[in-house]
Enzyme design. Structure first.
Site, PDB file in Angstrom:
ATOM      1  CG  ASP A  50       4.743   7.597   6.190  1.00 47.73           C
ATOM      2  OD1 ASP A  50       5.305   6.611   6.022  1.00 47.73           O
ATOM      3  OD2 ASP A  50       4.348   8.166   6.062  1.00 47.73           O
ATOM      4  CG  HIS A  51       8.876   5.023   3.155  1.00 49.60           C
ATOM      5  ND1 HIS A  51       8.241   3.460   2.861  1.00 49.60           N
ATOM      6  CD2 HIS A  51      10.320   4.790   3.226  1.00 49.60           C
ATOM      7  CE1 HIS A  51       9.526   2.432   2.794  1.00 49.60           C
ATOM      8  NE2 HIS A  51      10.225   3.396   3.416  1.00 49.60           N
ATOM      9  CD1 TRP A  94      -1.408   6.826   3.155  1.00 48.56           C
ATOM     10  CD2 TRP A  94      -1.153   6.005   1.786  1.00 48.56           C
ATOM     11  NE1 TRP A  94      -1.685   7.565   2.329  1.00 48.56           N
ATOM     12  CE2 TRP A  94      -1.827   7.070   1.115  1.00 48.56           C
ATOM     13  CE3 TRP A  94      -0.727   4.928  -0.265  1.00 48.56           C
ATOM     14  CZ2 TRP A  94      -2.331   7.845  -0.314  1.00 48.56           C
ATOM     15  CZ3 TRP A  94      -1.474   5.511  -1.583  1.00 48.56           C
ATOM     16  CH2 TRP A  94      -2.041   7.219  -1.069  1.00 48.56           C
ATOM     17  CG  HIS A  95       4.639   2.559   3.026  1.00 49.13           C
ATOM     18  ND1 HIS A  95       5.947   2.558   2.353  1.00 49.13           N
ATOM     19  CD2 HIS A  95       3.803   2.286   2.095  1.00 49.13           C
ATOM     20  CE1 HIS A  95       5.481   2.206   1.382  1.00 49.13           C
ATOM     21  NE2 HIS A  95       4.125   1.584   1.402  1.00 49.13           N
ATOM     22  CD  GLN A  96       0.794   5.908   8.531  1.00 53.24           C
ATOM     23  OE1 GLN A  96       0.779   5.172   7.301  1.00 53.24           O
ATOM     24  NE2 GLN A  96      -0.365   6.810   7.877  1.00 53.24           N
TER      25      GLN A  96
END
Length: 514
Positions: free
Chosen positions: A297-298, A448-450
């Site tokens: 994730d980021h 929110w970049h899972q």
């Protein structure tokens, strides 16, 4: 409902909506698209500026990460879309394609040049309906994806681009082209908004085909497992209105449930690490130890300034961005900063500072994280929650990058072009090295970049091959961000659309669909 469909696509997010639409373009093919969430025709989804109102509602899975000692013991929210359109119906609508190096890395890991940058650039040109300054080498027109530079942006957005230039970061007309072939740069964001209305991937791809007799879209349908006959997927099991249903797939099942639910569905189906599965009494059908591993994730860190005079957010409230390197020796940018036109901070940091009512944020992200996490079962039943452990900031390299990123954000945020919009720097302000590190561990949250929990590749931890087929299982593919070998450099919606397009192409080749 039919008892069988040619294809069952599970999940209507940024990949599943694309795959379902492309398959349904062949009128002889019957497609079922299953979505656990509900209708997207609500103001909080449709109105671009209302996206925060979807968080922690029925349109959000409301996952919470495991306590993380590297975040001072915090358990951070991990929001994901639970609605038609998935994340594309609750996100900030930024269209970010990823860096050249991302796609060339995908091709190297997969052993297939069709995942490389030049091939993917062809897909982007084909699917875009670009509304900005013509740039035919990088941008396309007439496709499904309406995208434009943020129209009539807040004056603080071009000021951010100018401030980045003041710090030595080059500027570009748009962030999806030459800017993401080299060291990075700054630009007004490309967004998926039209006349103030969100352009979700579901609305762009699937919705126009809703009247086709060969496409069925079913909401409120929670996919629990894949039905397997030996080593072949023959359908899926799902729960709707408290009842368990089974539906057949005569050709293929496509999992597009996202980086948390895709590995969960695989594991509940007996596909995963045999040691973990046996611990829950789940018979192993295919031992794939990489299922649920490699979670990426980021991390995002909010650096906040108070406005001199309040300015209401425009569009989706995030209209300018820059990508840059924390270390000049890197081969690509590892930092992304999105300017947010309101104060954005973790609950811990908000309690520690005098947060203003009106302000703007430089949300400092690490887009090449070295930390790796996991998604694991907590029990054998579909309603048993998964344990999500992003393990954020566990790698010392990420901590060094975070410190460099925050220091750069402070330099940019306090530069002369932004001075007319800054009454004061709220956070982090001047801190000792020890204090800054504590701030970062208190501030870090998800972008929110899972992704990456069922990665594409050729090693023992890979879950899918270059054609997105699950190893050892016929008739089962994965099409979502979980197949990424590493998370892309930037927001993940656009790469997820490409994954959906590639999945549909590959399925079409296998089954002779035109």
């Amino acid at each position: 409902m039919r008892p069988h469909y040619d294809f069952v696509v599970c999940g209507s997010g940024s990949s599943g909506s694309v795959a379902a639409r492309r398959l349904a373009e062949n009128a002889s093919v019957h497609v079922l698209l299953l979505e656990a969430g509900g209708d997207d025709d609500v103001p909080a989804v449709r109105n671009a500026g209302q996206w925060p109102l979807n968080l922690d509602t029925e349109r959000d899975w409301q996952f919470v990460a495991a306590p993380n000692p590297h975040l001072n013991g915090r358990s951070i929210p991990m929001n994901m879309g639970k609605v038609l359109g998935g994340g594309s119906s609750i996100n900030v609508m930024v269209w970010s394609r990823g860096h050249r190096n991302d796609w060339d890395y995908f091709a190297s890991e997969a052993g297939d040049p069709r995942w490389g940058y030049e091939s993917v650039l062809d897909i982007y040109r084909r699917i875009e309906d670009w509304q900005g300054v013509p740039d035919p080498h990088y941008r396309g027109t007439g496709g499904n994806v309406f995208v434009q530079p943020a129209p009539d942006p807040s004056p603080v957005a071009p000021a951010l681009v100018a401030a980045a230039a003041h710090a030595g970061i080059p500027t570009f007309d748009h962030p999806n082209g030459k800017m993401m072939e080299g060291e990075g740069g700054a630009a007004i964001c490309d967004i998926r908004v039209r006349d103030g209305i969100r352009q979700s991937v579901f609305r762009s791809y699937t919705y126009p085909y809703m009247d086709r007799p060969n496409l069925t879209v079913l909401t409120g349908a929670l996919v629990t497992r894949v039905i397997l006959d030996g080593g072949r997927a023959t359908g899926v099991e799902f729960v709707r209105d408290g009842q368990t249903h089974r539906v057949g797939a005569t050709s293929e099942v496509v999992l597009s449930l996202g980086a948390i639910h895709t590995p969960k569905a695989l594991m509940l189906s007996g596909i995963g690490d045999s040691g973990q599965l046996s611990g829950f009494g789940i018979p192993t059908v295919q031992h794939l130890p990489g299922v649920g591993q490699n979670l990426q994730d980021h991390p995002g860190i909010g650096c906040v300034w108070e406005y001199r005079e309040p300015i209401a957010p425009r569009n989706a409230g995030s209209e300018a961005t820059y990508f840059w390197k924390s270390d000049p020796s890197l081969d690509a940018p590892d930092l992304q900063v999105c300017q947010v036109e309101f104060p954005l901070a973790s609950a811990e940091c908000a309690r520690q500072c005098d947060m203003p009512e009106a302000g703007w944020t430089l949300y400092t992200g690490l887009v090449r994280p070295q930390s790796r996490g996991s998604v694991r079962l907590s029990g054998p039943r579909p309603n048993d929650p998964v344990r999500v452990d992003p393990n954020m900031l566990s790698d010392p390299a990420d901590v060094r990058a975070a410190i460099a990123g925050v220091e750069l954000s402070r330099e940019v945020g306090n530069a002369a072009p932004l001075a007319p919009f800054a009454k004061r720097e709220v956070m982090p302000g001047d801190r000792t090295e020890t204090e800054l590190l504590r701030f970062i561990r208190d501030a870090a949250a998800t972008y929110w970049h899972q992704s990456c929990t069922a990665k594409m590749g050729r090693d023992e931890m890979s879950v899918v091959d270059a054609e997105l087929r699950v190893y050892g299982i016929d008739g089962l593919r994965i099409a979502d961000a979980s197949i990424m070998p590493r998370v892309t450099t930037g927001n993940t919606m656009a790469p997820s659309v490409v994954i959906g397009e590639r999945a549909a192409e590959l399925i079409g080749e296998t089954h002779g669909l035109s």
